[in-house]
Enzyme design. Structure first.
Site, PDB file in Angstrom:
ATOM      1  N   SER A   1     -56.599  -3.813   7.082  1.00 17.00           N
ATOM      2  CA  SER A   1     -56.845  -4.349   5.746  1.00 17.00           C
ATOM      3  C   SER A   1     -55.539  -4.284   4.977  1.00 17.00           C
ATOM      4  CB  SER A   1     -57.913  -3.488   5.041  1.00 17.00           C
ATOM      5  OG  SER A   1     -57.982  -3.760   3.656  1.00 17.00           O
TER       6      SER A   1
ATOM      7  N   TYR B   1     -61.586   4.682   2.660  1.00 15.25           N
ATOM      8  CA  TYR B   1     -61.312   3.410   3.328  1.00 15.25           C
ATOM      9  C   TYR B   1     -59.815   3.238   3.557  1.00 15.25           C
ATOM     10  CZ  TYR B   1     -61.668  -1.716   4.019  1.00 15.25           C
ATOM     11  OH  TYR B   1     -61.602  -2.999   4.513  1.00 15.25           O
TER      12      TYR B   1
END
Length: 276
Positions: free
Chosen positions: A155, A168
């Site tokens: 990401s 995350y």
């Protein structure tokens, strides 16, 4: 001829979203597919995850492309289940050439307020689970004279800090380290290992009430139209999010002959987010 004729690809999180898009794009180029998805909820994830019906739809769409697919409902946090899924798929399809470690979850919390379960679910899925999915594929890739390719979905949060996403961000950063080590360890076997780093992608992971509320806490029940401007403000190019197909094209580039001398890199598909 397709770019992946005669190849087989193993894809996690394949029931919908980016995973289904990757499965279809690689199948369009001639690959057979080994598909895995948990298809079950995770308690700390505030949106609906994929279902068995979603996985069945991926199967239907791949078969409509006249490609073979072996689909398994399995949790990537379960190492034994991952080994079984990989080995069964290879036994049925004959070989393994491409691995797309794509499965992942999302939840929001300030670090000071984050529960142990939120942290554990995130890291166990987005980092440890990806390792457990990749590990059993390595002997099959090493069996190929011409090697193979692994692509890991990280990401933009794997390359920058993002508030409300300590768990995350940590997991996605961890994937970068894993990719770099695997690239070094597997290079002698002609196995290339890279990661893709999308900005927000137009999937159920962000298109849900929990994500909308995180972006617009000033509204009682924000919807998609209420958050579009906020999402667009994260990117340099004028778009609030990219499409799964945009990421699939990057994956295809890395796993096909086009990427035959590319390994250990972090490829953004980020609409310029990381330059801002």
């Amino acid at each position: 001829m397709g770019k992946l004729d005669g190849k087989t690809a193993f894809i996690t999180g394949a029931a919908r979203g980016q995973g289904r898009s990757h499965a279809l794009r690689l199948a369009q180029e001639g690959a057979d597919i080994i598909a895995v998805d948990q298809c079950a909820p995770v308690d700390t994830v505030p949106y609906d995850l994929a279902t068995p019906d979603d996985l069945a739809e991926t199967v239907r769409q791949v078969e409509a492309l006249d490609r073979r697919i072996v689909a398994t409902q399995a949790d990537i946090r379960d190492g034994a289940a991952m080994t079984q899924a990989v080995d069964d798929g290879v036994a049925q399809l004959g070989r393994l050439d491409v691995v797309v470690a794509n499965a992942g979850i999302l939840s929001f919390s300030l670090a000071a307020d984050m529960t142990d379960q939120q942290w554990d679910d995130m890291v166990d899925t987005n980092l440890t689970g990806q390792f457990k999915a990749i590990r059993p594929t390595i002997p099959h890739l090493q069996a190929n004279e011409d090697g193979g390719a692994i692509v890991v979905t990280s990401s933009t949060a794997g390359l920058k800090a993002v508030p409300n996403l300590a768990h995350y961000t940590a997991a996605k950063h961890g994937l970068v380290g894993l990719v770099k080590v695997l690239a070094l360890e597997l290079a002698p076997d002609r196995i290339r290992v890279n990661s893709v780093h999308p900005t927000n992608v137009d999937t159920d992971m962000i298109q849900n009430p929990a994500t909308y509320a995180n972006f617009r806490p000033d509204l009682d029940s924000p919807g998609k139209d209420d958050v579009t401007e906020a999402f667009a403000g994260l990117n340099v190019l004028p778009t609030p999010w990219v499409q799964p197909a945009d990421v699939s094209e990057a994956v295809l580039y890395l796993v096909a002959d086009s990427g035959r001398f590319i390994t250990g890199i972090q490829l953004p598909v980020d609409a310029g987010m990381l330059t801002a």
